[in-house]
Structure formats: structure tokens, C-alpha cells
Scaffold this active site. Structure first.
Site, PDB file in Angstrom:
ATOM      1  N   GLY A 243     -21.269 -31.684  10.633  1.00 11.82           N
ATOM      2  CA  GLY A 243     -21.901 -32.423  11.654  1.00 11.82           C
ATOM      3  C   GLY A 243     -21.466 -33.963  11.468  1.00 11.82           C
ATOM      4  N   HIS A 245     -17.985 -34.526  10.230  1.00  9.00           N
ATOM      5  CA  HIS A 245     -16.360 -34.472  10.650  1.00  9.00           C
ATOM      6  C   HIS A 245     -16.016 -34.079  11.905  1.00  9.00           C
ATOM      7  CE1 HIS A 245     -16.014 -34.655   6.247  1.00  9.00           C
ATOM      8  NE2 HIS A 245     -14.434 -34.772   6.391  1.00  9.00           N
ATOM      9  N   ASP A 268     -13.921 -28.320   2.665  1.00 10.92           N
ATOM     10  CA  ASP A 268     -13.389 -29.545   2.197  1.00 10.92           C
ATOM     11  C   ASP A 268     -14.480 -30.177   1.170  1.00 10.92           C
ATOM     12  OD1 ASP A 268     -11.337 -31.531   1.837  1.00 10.92           O
ATOM     13  OD2 ASP A 268     -12.008 -32.668   3.787  1.00 10.92           O
ATOM     14  N   GLY A 304     -13.844 -36.150   2.049  1.00 10.70           N
ATOM     15  CA  GLY A 304     -14.302 -34.700   1.660  1.00 10.70           C
ATOM     16  C   GLY A 304     -15.650 -34.550   2.366  1.00 10.70           C
TER      17      GLY A 304
END
Length: 378
Positions: A243, A245, A268, A304
Site C-alpha cells: 500500500g 510502494h 522487501d 524496505g
């Protein structure tokens, strides 16, 4: 020992059917439709059963970080993600000095020998300074086949993937060297043009590291690497569905352009996954997590995620609107194919490992099984 999971909604690449699964000695031996031929107390009350998730891009979780090279942290990370359905996990490192990368690689290779990890992924140091994101720009290097060969020796055959920017000097030669050594070359953290991305693919790149992120955006006159990666049938594209990236519309676009056979869900995830907001590190970089979003203290780049695969799977169905069976392919079968282990994991099929995730109607994890043993408490 034989276990039959009855009254289940079994999710296979072909779709979803009501039925049952029998497991013997850690493997699936029978899959049926309708009522199970016998009951042994493992009725699932109509819950979904999907294949165990395969995460090919994870940096950490539960407060631990793979780049540290600490075996205890690595075990904690793997156990944490297993409880969220990831039964196969690859350890991703970040840009660091060559000595630190080699040290962490050697330590994690022992855990690959033990079967805890499915391999090691070098995300850096051969990436573009302009697209380095949460990687330390002071430690970036021009790609070198010779350097890579030395790093691969530390991994004893367990380094499975290298993220690289093909436009850098030495990039194409290093991609060719990686591919010839059986290492998956992944185009990412790159400022490549469309033509440079095509050159990288022709040299051997077969994966896109977290598509859309740390890459130039799509443009109708300058399509850039995203267009090249999506349109080439040889390339599998990673997607971080947290939600933050990637917008659900872009995930749908990528899934439709590449097909579920070339689109994979990844986390990630970094150390803060499963933890609260606060201060963390990703490699040498200081990270602040607020509201579940991880960003560098200096500069604010996304660092990340705090994602787990069950959440990525659920968002793919609930937010992006993909069918459950398609989400399962993206979370399990396609990444297993990337690693070349789809003969053992990635789908529910007779003869494969009994790596299974039992999901409630709302797609939250009910129980997890790895090689026929329950990971979570009964």
C-alpha cells in the site's frame, strides 16, 4: 505418519475446489474433491488452503537483519516469516563493503546448507547512485566480474540472485558473468533507458527488482526500463504490495501486462517487520519507522518495508481485486520457478512438499504447515 486435511477450499493454479489433502512423510500424496474418504480430526471448516509462500526478497523481520550475518538473527527472521506463511525464504543483503558482504554471505551459506534459507540475494553494491534508495551511496561500486566471482566463492553456490544496474560501466559483462555462474541477474536500482534495459535483458537479466521502485517512471516518450521489463517474456517482475510502494492500480497493470506467471509478490521486509514504530538500521543506514512505513532518517527514502507475505497476499485479493488462485501463483509458484525449485514447492500437488497455509475467510493466517509439520500451534 499420515494427515488428511478435510473440508477445505483447496487453492491450485487451476482454481479453487472443495476437497481434501492427504500428507505422508512431509509430502502431499493425495488431493481429492468433496468429502474425504476418512477423517482424522483435521477438518478445516471450509477454510482456504494455499501453498506456502515463497519470498525471494527479504532483508529481515522480528528485529533481526540478514545483512548482519548473525545466524541467530537469521533463524529468528525465518521463524517469524514462517508464522506468516512464508515457508521458503531467501536472504537479501544490502550494499556494504566487500569484506562485510563476504562475511555475511559465508555465515548465511551455512544456513542454506541446513535448508533454513533458499539462497542469498546481493542487492548492491552494483547499483546506480541516482537510484540507490536506502543503500549507502558511499559504498556503491562499479560492477566487476572479478569482484563478483570472489563474493560468490564466499557463498559456496548459495548466492542465487544479484541486483544490478546494467547501464553502469562493467554492468553488462557482470550480468553475463552472473548468468554463466547460475546466478539470477535482476535489473534494479537503475537509471537505465529503455534501450539500456533491453541490453541488460539480452545480457541475462531475468528478474526486475521491486518493479516501479528505484526505477525511472513510465513515460509515453521515454518508456524506460519498466516498459522493457514488462514486455519481455523472459523477465519476472517483483512487486511490493504494502500500500506504500505500489498503488493497487499499478499492481493490476503489472499483473495484467506480465501475467501471474511473470509477476511475484515480495516483502522487501526489514528488521521492523513484526515490531513497532521506532529506530532501526538497514545495513549501515539509520531508519525511522512511523505508522508502519520505514524511511531513512536522512533524506526520507523508503527503506524496505514492514510487510509480511500474508498481508501482501490478502491485499492482492482484497485491494487489487485479483482472484485467490492468481494471488497464490504470484506468492508461491512463480517465485518458486524463479529459484528453480517449483518441482518441490510453490503449489499444492501430489509429490510436492506439504508446505501449506490455512487461511480464514478473511484471508488471515489460521495455521501454517512446513513439510508436513505445523509451524504455528494447533
Amino acid at each position: 505418519m499420515s494427515i488428511t486435511l478435510a473440508d477445505a477450499r483447496v487453492v491450485t493454479p487451476a482454481g479453487v475446489h472443495d476437497g481434501w489433502i492427504t500428507i505422508e512423510d512431509g509430502r502431499v500424496t493425495h488431493i481429492g474433491r468433496g468429502h474425504a474418504p476418512h477423517g482424522d480430526g483435521h477438518g478445516l471448516a471450509g477454510r482456504y488452503v494455499v501453498p506456502g509462500f515463497v519470498d525471494i526478497h527479504t532483508h529481515g523481520g522480528a528485529g533481526g537483519s540478514f545483512p548482519s550475518g548473525d545466524p541467530d538473527e537469521a533463524r529468528r527472521i525465518a521463524a517469524f516469516h514462517a508464522a506468516h506463511g512464508t515457508t521458503t525464504i531467501m536472504a537479501s543483503l544490502v550494499t556494504a563493503s566487500l569484506a562485510d558482504i563476504a562475511r555475511a554471505t559465508a555465515a548465511l551459506a551455512d544456513l542454506c546448507d541446513d535448508g533454513l534459507l533458499a539462497g542469498i540475494h546481493f542487492e548492491g553494491p552494483y547499483i546506480a547512485r541516482s537510484r540507490c534508495g536506502a543503500h549507502d551511496p558511499a559504498l556503491l561500486r562499479e560492477p566487476s566480474p572479478g569482484e563478483l566471482a570472489d563474493l560468490l566463492k564466499a557463498g559456496r553456490g548459495h548466492v542465487r540472485m544479484l541486483t544490478i544496474a546494467p547501464e553502469l560501466p562493467g554492468g553488462l559483462d557482470t550480468i553475463r558473468a552472473a548468468a554463466s555462474d547460475g546466478v539470477i541477474a535482476a535489473l534494479g536500482h537503475s537509471d537505465a533507458t529503455y534501450d539500456q534495459a533491453i541490453a541488460g535483458i539480452e545480457a541475462g537479466c531475468t528478474v526486475a527488482t521491486h518493479l516501479f521502485n528505484a526505477l525511472p517512471s513510465l513515460h509515453h516518450r521515454e518508456p524506460g526500463p519498466v516498459a522493457a521489463l514488462l514486455e519481455d517474456e523472459r523477465v519476472t517482475v517483483e512487486l511490493i504490495n504494502d500500500g506504500l510502494h505500489v498503488h493497487p492500480a499499478m499492481l493490476r497493470l503489472a499483473a495484467r501486462a506480465a501475467g501471474t506467471g511473470r509477476a511475484v509478490l515480495i516483502t522487501d521486509a526489514m528488521a521492523a517487520a513484526g515490531m513497532g514504530d521506532g529506530a532501526y538500521r538497514l545495513g549501515s543506514m539509520e531508519v525511522e519507522v512511523s505508522g508502519g512505513a520505514a524511511r531513512l532518517v536522512e533524506g526520507g527514502s523508503i527503506a524496505g518495508s514492514t510487510l509480511t507475505m500474508d498481508v501482501a497476499f490478502r491485499r492482492t485479493v482484497r485491494e487489487a481485486g485479483l482472484p485467490v488462485a492468481d494471488a497464490a501463483v504470484m506468492a508461491s509458484l512463480t517465485p518458486a520457478r524463479v529459484l528453480g525449485i517449483d518441482d518441490r514447492v510453490g503449489s499444492i500437488a501430489v509429490g510436492k512438499d506439504a508446505d501449506l497455509v490455512v487461511l480464514d475467510d478473511d484471508l488471515t493466517v489460521h495455521r501454517v504447515m512446513k513439510r508436513g509439520a505445523w509451524v504455528t500451534s494447533p
